[in-house]
Enzyme design. Structure first.
Site, PDB file in Angstrom:
ATOM      1  N   THR A 163     -12.868  -6.633   6.969  1.00 43.27           N
ATOM      2  CA  THR A 163     -11.416  -6.557   6.790  1.00 43.27           C
ATOM      3  C   THR A 163     -10.757  -5.997   8.041  1.00 43.27           C
ATOM      4  OG1 THR A 163     -11.771  -6.044   4.475  1.00 43.27           O
ATOM      5  CG2 THR A 163      -9.573  -5.625   5.310  1.00 43.27           C
TER       6      THR A 163
ATOM      7  N   ASP B  34       0.171  -8.618   1.296  1.00 40.25           N
ATOM      8  CA  ASP B  34      -0.784  -7.647   0.764  1.00 40.25           C
ATOM      9  C   ASP B  34      -1.695  -8.376  -0.217  1.00 40.25           C
ATOM     10  OD1 ASP B  34      -0.456  -4.211   0.422  1.00 40.25           O
ATOM     11  OD2 ASP B  34      -1.949  -5.335  -0.746  1.00 40.25           O
TER      12      ASP B  34
ATOM     13  N   GLY C  64       0.839  -1.202   0.000  1.00 42.67           N
ATOM     14  CA  GLY C  64       0.000   0.000   0.000  1.00 42.67           C
ATOM     15  C   GLY C  64       0.867   1.243   0.000  1.00 42.67           C
ATOM     16  N   PHE C  65       0.206   2.366   0.059  1.00 44.34           N
ATOM     17  CA  PHE C  65       0.912   3.638  -0.002  1.00 44.34           C
ATOM     18  C   PHE C  65       1.887   3.800   1.186  1.00 44.34           C
ATOM     19  CE2 PHE C  65       0.016   7.984   1.863  1.00 44.34           C
ATOM     20  CZ  PHE C  65       1.107   8.587   1.278  1.00 44.34           C
ATOM     21  N   ILE C  66       1.394   3.699   2.397  1.00 43.32           N
ATOM     22  CA  ILE C  66       2.284   3.901   3.554  1.00 43.32           C
ATOM     23  C   ILE C  66       3.195   2.682   3.736  1.00 43.32           C
ATOM     24  CG2 ILE C  66       2.407   4.330   6.061  1.00 43.32           C
ATOM     25  CD1 ILE C  66      -0.328   5.734   5.814  1.00 43.32           C
TER      26      ILE C  66
ATOM     27  N   LEU D 213      -0.771  -2.811   8.905  1.00 41.53           N
ATOM     28  CA  LEU D 213      -1.317  -1.668   8.160  1.00 41.53           C
ATOM     29  C   LEU D 213      -2.432  -2.087   7.203  1.00 41.53           C
ATOM     30  CD1 LEU D 213       1.949   0.257   7.059  1.00 41.53           C
ATOM     31  CD2 LEU D 213       0.779   0.352   9.230  1.00 41.53           C
TER      32      LEU D 213
ATOM     33  N   TYR E  14     -16.260   2.748   9.671  1.00 45.37           N
ATOM     34  CA  TYR E  14     -14.800   2.718   9.587  1.00 45.37           C
ATOM     35  C   TYR E  14     -14.195   3.114  10.937  1.00 45.37           C
ATOM     36  CZ  TYR E  14     -10.104   4.111   8.043  1.00 45.37           C
ATOM     37  OH  TYR E  14      -8.754   4.257   7.908  1.00 45.37           O
TER      38      TYR E  14
END
Ligand code: UDP
Length: 320
Positions: free
Chosen positions: A95, A31, A10-12, A76, A149
């Site tokens: 998730t 991932d 992912g991005f981070i 993450l 969320y």
């Protein structure tokens, strides 16, 4: 050190992988590429200290094996992005809750330290700005999908802290505030990559609501630096930390800055929240972290300014 990063494509997660590879550590990534991308780790694939598994953290035997192979875990992997959350609440809840349950349960067997990524969303509708870690969380009504969320992440926090108190599993909780930088996609609603792409393509910049809502955007490089320091610090265990920048900007002002920095002729349009997300959507008018606690713990000062961040994101999206 052998580091497991769930959501590492992912991005981070991919920036965190870079940081540990640069430091000389061994990195394992898991991932499922649901919101992450193989492109984010393409440059690491040939590295001998980098290993990746394409699978979900809900695959119990796979995650158990990976946790066994590593010394510490960054969890993450999660459903992220307000657009995605509003559109797929079932996926979000499952998730975020099940994934964390499984990661903590397997880490507990071998007492491997786990850092859980939570979010500033947990402050919900609180107006006690700047938000402090010990402040109240103010949830909206359950009929508004967005809050699923926040609630799923709040459960993750409770569970991580409970594992520490009850079972002495070393856990750390971080609440990430709007983290931005290269590799973040606008696909799931994030505002900076969305505005930058719109400006570069000459399309209108879509400011939701009246644009007076504010956010603080933290540079991913600064955030990753803080994550590494927290993991190294035994004193961080059992605690919750805000991580982010405290340079506050309104979304309308942000649109103007993006337009200016890209020399774009795009117009700036106001889009009602109902149209942008769903009917009755609730946004936070202000979101600013109090970062005294993380600063006191590990010395944290966000270095990158908003203009510096925007320049990097613009360069990334223009292929420079
Ligand atoms: N936003 C916007 N235009 C967009 C995307 C987002 O005006 O195209 C607004 C959004 O309503 C929010 C802020 O920008 O007030 C930050 O949104 P983002 O989804 O990046 O993160 P959030 O703070 O909502 O988690």
């Amino acid at each position: 050190m052998r580091v497991l990063i769930t959501g590492g494509a992912g991005f981070i997660g991919s920036h965190l992988s870079d940081a540990y590879i640069e430091r000389g550590d061994e990195v394992h990534v898991i991932d499922d590429l649901s919101t992450g991308s193989i492109d984010n780790i393409a440059h690491l694939k040939k590295h001998e200290r980098f290993h990746y598994t394409i699978d979900t953290v809900q695959n119990h035997p796979v995650i158990a094996e990976l946790v066994d192979q590593c010394d510490v875990v960054f969890h993450l992997a999660a459903a992220v992005g307000v657009k995605l959350i509003v559109e797929s609440p079932v996926r979000t809840i499952e998730t975020n809750v099940r994934g964390t349950e499984i990661v903590l349960a397997v880490a507990n067997k071998k007492k491997k330290k786990v850092l859980i990524a939570s979010t500033s969303e947990v402050y919900g509708l609180s107006d006690q700005v700047p938000f402090r870690e010990d402040g109240n969380l103010v949830m909206g009504a359950t009929v508004k999908g967005r809050w699923s969320y926040a609630c799923s992440k709040a459960i993750d926090e409770f569970l991580a802290l409970a594992y520490w108190r009850e079972k002495k599993l070393p856990t750390i909780v971080v609440r990430l505030f709007n983290t931005v930088g290269p590799r973040q996609t606008g696909q799931y609603g994030m505002v900076i990559p969305t505005f930058v792409r719109q400006a570069l393509a000459g399309r209108p910049l879509t400011v939701y609501g009246d644009g007076q809502q504010t956010r603080c955007f933290g540079y991913v490089g600064d955030i990753v630096g803080a994550l590494v320091k927290l993991m190294d610090d035994p004193g961080a265990v059992g605690k919750v930390f805000n991580i982010g920048s405290n340079e506050e900007v309104s979304i309308l002002e942000l649109a103007h800055r993006v337009k200016e920095l890209t020399n774009s002729d795009s117009e700036i349009v106001l889009v009602p929240y109902d149209e942008a997300y769903e009917e009755g959507f609730e946004d936070m008018p202000r979101r600013v972290p109090d970062i005294t606690k993380i600063d006191a713990q590990v010395g944290f000062h966000p270095e990158m300014t908003l203009d510096g961040i925007l320049q990097k994101v613009i360069a990334y999206h223009s292929g420079r």
